[in-house]
Design an enzyme around this catalytic site. Sequence first.
Site, mmCIF file in Angstrom:
data_model
loop_
_atom_site.group_PDB
_atom_site.id
_atom_site.type_symbol
_atom_site.label_atom_id
_atom_site.label_comp_id
_atom_site.label_asym_id
_atom_site.label_seq_id
_atom_site.Cartn_x
_atom_site.Cartn_y
_atom_site.Cartn_z
ATOM 1 C CE1 TYR A 107 -3.999 1.079 -0.932
ATOM 2 C CE2 TYR A 107 -3.559 2.718 0.742
ATOM 3 C CZ TYR A 107 -4.280 2.290 -0.353
ATOM 4 O OH TYR A 107 -5.263 3.076 -0.874
ATOM 5 N NE ARG A 160 -7.518 11.081 -4.446
ATOM 6 C CZ ARG A 160 -7.732 10.514 -3.276
ATOM 7 N NH1 ARG A 160 -8.482 11.101 -2.396
ATOM 8 N NH2 ARG A 160 -7.248 9.336 -2.947
ATOM 9 C CE LYS A 178 -7.526 1.952 0.472
ATOM 10 N NZ LYS A 178 -8.270 3.069 1.007
ATOM 11 C CD GLU A 249 -9.719 3.435 -2.216
ATOM 12 O OE1 GLU A 249 -10.590 3.095 -1.391
ATOM 13 O OE2 GLU A 249 -8.726 4.107 -1.911
ATOM 14 C CG ASP A 250 -7.727 6.563 -4.571
ATOM 15 O OD1 ASP A 250 -8.169 7.062 -3.512
ATOM 16 O OD2 ASP A 250 -6.582 6.112 -4.654
ATOM 17 C CG ASN A 253 -13.158 16.845 -4.945
ATOM 18 O OD1 ASN A 253 -13.750 17.414 -5.852
ATOM 19 N ND2 ASN A 253 -12.244 17.451 -4.191
ATOM 20 C CG ASP A 272 -11.362 3.665 2.591
ATOM 21 O OD1 ASP A 272 -11.879 3.427 3.699
ATOM 22 O OD2 ASP A 272 -10.139 3.773 2.425
ATOM 23 C CG ASP A 273 -10.861 7.833 -1.437
ATOM 24 O OD1 ASP A 273 -9.776 7.357 -1.099
ATOM 25 O OD2 ASP A 273 -11.481 7.449 -2.456
ATOM 26 N N GLY A 307 -11.516 18.635 0.421
ATOM 27 C CA GLY A 307 -12.015 17.621 -0.507
ATOM 28 C C GLY A 307 -12.658 16.469 0.236
ATOM 29 C CD GLU A 308 -12.951 11.938 -3.026
ATOM 30 O OE1 GLU A 308 -13.174 10.773 -2.689
ATOM 31 O OE2 GLU A 308 -12.399 12.255 -4.090
ATOM 32 C CB ALA A 309 -9.325 13.338 3.038
ATOM 33 C CG ASN A 412 -1.446 8.937 2.008
ATOM 34 O OD1 ASN A 412 -0.617 8.969 2.883
ATOM 35 N ND2 ASN A 412 -2.696 8.524 2.212
ATOM 36 C CG ASN A 457 -8.154 5.545 4.950
ATOM 37 O OD1 ASN A 457 -7.411 6.361 5.502
ATOM 38 N ND2 ASN A 457 -9.154 5.904 4.174
HETATM 39 P P1 NAD Z 1 -9.503 15.872 -2.967
HETATM 40 O O1 NAD Z 1 -8.990 16.072 -4.336
HETATM 41 O O2 NAD Z 1 -10.912 15.483 -2.769
HETATM 42 O O3 NAD Z 1 -9.272 17.211 -2.113
HETATM 43 C C1 NAD Z 1 -8.090 17.966 -2.117
HETATM 44 C C2 NAD Z 1 -8.417 19.327 -1.545
HETATM 45 O O4 NAD Z 1 -7.205 20.075 -1.423
HETATM 46 C C3 NAD Z 1 -9.353 20.161 -2.408
HETATM 47 O O5 NAD Z 1 -10.306 20.785 -1.582
HETATM 48 C C4 NAD Z 1 -8.453 21.215 -3.012
HETATM 49 O O6 NAD Z 1 -9.133 22.435 -3.234
HETATM 50 C C5 NAD Z 1 -7.437 21.371 -1.892
HETATM 51 N N1 NAD Z 1 -6.197 21.999 -2.370
HETATM 52 C C6 NAD Z 1 -5.540 21.774 -3.519
HETATM 53 N N2 NAD Z 1 -4.459 22.576 -3.583
HETATM 54 C C7 NAD Z 1 -4.436 23.304 -2.460
HETATM 55 C C8 NAD Z 1 -3.577 24.301 -1.950
HETATM 56 N N3 NAD Z 1 -2.500 24.687 -2.627
HETATM 57 N N4 NAD Z 1 -3.864 24.840 -0.756
HETATM 58 C C9 NAD Z 1 -4.946 24.438 -0.074
HETATM 59 N N5 NAD Z 1 -5.784 23.492 -0.488
HETATM 60 C C10 NAD Z 1 -5.537 22.924 -1.670
HETATM 61 O O7 NAD Z 1 -8.560 14.808 -2.296
HETATM 62 P P2 NAD Z 1 -8.811 13.997 -0.922
HETATM 63 O O8 NAD Z 1 -9.443 12.715 -1.217
HETATM 64 O O9 NAD Z 1 -9.467 14.896 0.062
HETATM 65 O O10 NAD Z 1 -7.313 13.692 -0.526
HETATM 66 C C11 NAD Z 1 -6.426 14.737 -0.187
HETATM 67 C C12 NAD Z 1 -5.148 14.138 0.347
HETATM 68 O O11 NAD Z 1 -5.411 13.421 1.540
HETATM 69 C C13 NAD Z 1 -4.462 13.169 -0.601
HETATM 70 O O12 NAD Z 1 -3.065 13.394 -0.610
HETATM 71 C C14 NAD Z 1 -4.747 11.839 0.003
HETATM 72 O O13 NAD Z 1 -3.717 10.905 -0.251
HETATM 73 C C15 NAD Z 1 -4.815 12.154 1.474
HETATM 74 N N6 NAD Z 1 -5.602 11.177 2.203
HETATM 75 C C16 NAD Z 1 -5.060 10.637 3.336
HETATM 76 C C17 NAD Z 1 -5.743 9.673 4.033
HETATM 77 C C18 NAD Z 1 -5.163 9.105 5.280
HETATM 78 O O14 NAD Z 1 -4.203 9.595 5.757
HETATM 79 N N7 NAD Z 1 -5.714 8.073 5.835
HETATM 80 C C19 NAD Z 1 -6.978 9.243 3.572
HETATM 81 C C20 NAD Z 1 -7.524 9.827 2.426
HETATM 82 C C21 NAD Z 1 -6.829 10.794 1.755
#
Ligand code: NAD
Length: 556
Positions: A107, A160, A178, A249-250, A253, A272-273, A307-309, A412, A457
């Site tokens: 992973y 994504r 996963k 998954e992925d 958004n 999951d995201d 975003g999603e997270a 990530n 996750n």
């Molecule tokens: P996403 O594309 O849905 O959201 C990303 C967000 O970041 C958007 O709102 C975007 O507007 C914002 N963004 C982009 N550039 C920016 C900047 N320069 N300044 C401020 N904000 C900015 O993606 P997501 O699914 O929310 O995932 C985001 C990150 O979180 C990814 O790197 C993902 O790997 C990580 N993530 C980590 C975990 C975990 O740790 N368990 C789980 C899910 C996602």
Amino acid sequence: MTTTKTSHHNGSSRTLPAKGVDWLHNPIFNKGTAFTEAERDALGLRGLLPPHVQTMDEQVDRVMANFRAKTSDIERYIQLVGLQDRNETLFYRVVMDHLEEMMPIIYTPTVGKACQEFGHIFRRSRGMYVSLKDRGNIAKVLANWPTHDVKVIVVTDGERILGLGDLGASGMGIPVGKLSLYTACAGINPNQCLPITVDVGTNNEAFLKDPLYIGLHQKRIAGAEFDSFIEEFIVAVQQVFPGVLLQFEDFGNSNAFRLLEKYRDRLCTFNDDIQGTGSVALAGVLSALRLTGGKMSDHRVLFLGAGEAGMGIADNIVAVLLEEGLTKAEARQRIWFVDSKGLIVKGREGLVEHKLNYAHDHAPCADLLSAVKAIKPTMLIGVSGQPRTFTEEIVKTVGSYNKRPVIFALSNPTSKAECTAEEAYKWTDGRAIFASGSPFAPVTLNGQTHVPGQGNNAYIFPGVGLGVVSTGARRVTDAMFVAAAKALASLLREDELAEGRIYPSLKRIHEVSLKIAVAVAEEVYASKLNTLPRPADLPAHIQAQMYKPEYTAYAP
Ligand code: NAD
């Protein structure tokens, strides 16, 4: 042996191979050098294997020696995928016995690199690809899968992948990885798992020009065309695999939120995201509260990334604040977001729906530093996919307001983290409570060792999946993810907390997944979403269903 015999293999049934050589080429049944003398006689394997019969332990030692001798993680990934394709039982035995060492390979972060190079390192197809060429025929295509006894599907459209952007069909590494974790962490039978990539094109220009790219060489479809393709896919999934748990998954958004809302009440599905991340991060927040003291309502949370997270985490924190007696409006007021355009505030033009809930009355702030100074957060959570955005000044400013600042850099893979563990500890003189999305090594500062949390996750979704599958749940609800987060946080021991950990050691993942499955199952029964009757001893019943990577004896 005849072709019609079947085996109940760890709870799932499969047709036995016909001839000796077929046993060796079928990863579900293959034991390689561990086929016993009696099996070699009975199955027609004499001469097809080297004469020395090995134990599984010896096979594990051989795999691990090769694994550790490799000079790069991507080579380790290729080795493990090869093993999974040859001998699934041995693959899971290796992964389960050495989970902490294996997790970063199967992973994040290595799986991200593998997806970027997928077409170039491609060896053998795994899972299913459903592409635009299959429009009108998706159910027929899904029926090509060798068994209809599928309990969990993970599907991506590759838009994504982690924080790496659009990797199209090369995103297949993610559903495959996963589902390996569903098995390795929670014992979901690998023969009941199905990774799927829906190929709706890609906007990755480099891939479109690369003859080795494995997907359709065309731009992504969007809008109504995309929605109708996904609708056909969902209907086909329900037809071919009724009752299956489908994990999104992925997806990008712009689609993920809409698809979740559209399908969550129609089938057993989650994203999951959004929900898995929301749950694992909530568990980290609840553990952090044990270190900071006070209640959730004493905190102000500032997210970088909306975003999603971010939304998934925020909504779960709101659920806890409601339990503390706040109204929804009061709860949301404690949560703030900065996105690429600065602080999200009421009246800002063009805010999409999921951001409106957290748009409060406030003057605009153009960047994170000014937002930090204005909001004075107790918790700073990075989910932006933007590396190094938690600068020294920002972390020190958060540290100046808090005895124990909570800093989660969750983006990530590792290269995208908002700051490193070392930076977070160094810039706060070791006071930070830190978690990341990809793993960081422990950091020793002024003689004290801090163990960073990994908000992985994988702590949550396998256990949730086990709870859902073992109850035959008809739906997956947000309450199940809150129950999972609470179960995870409650498992953190005092000695782990003293090391700065906010998640239990991954070595305890089977215990963790089982406890989460039980908590989720309780929620399923409470909300009457089960299709299977409640057993007398729930934990024992669930535990008995967990896959074990052991060879089945085939000799008469
Ligand atoms: P996403 O594309 O849905 O959201 C990303 C967000 O970041 C958007 O709102 C975007 O507007 C914002 N963004 C982009 N550039 C920016 C900047 N320069 N300044 C401020 N904000 C900015 O993606 P997501 O699914 O929310 O995932 C985001 C990150 O979180 C990814 O790197 C993902 O790997 C990580 N993530 C980590 C975990 C975990 O740790 N368990 C789980 C899910 C996602």
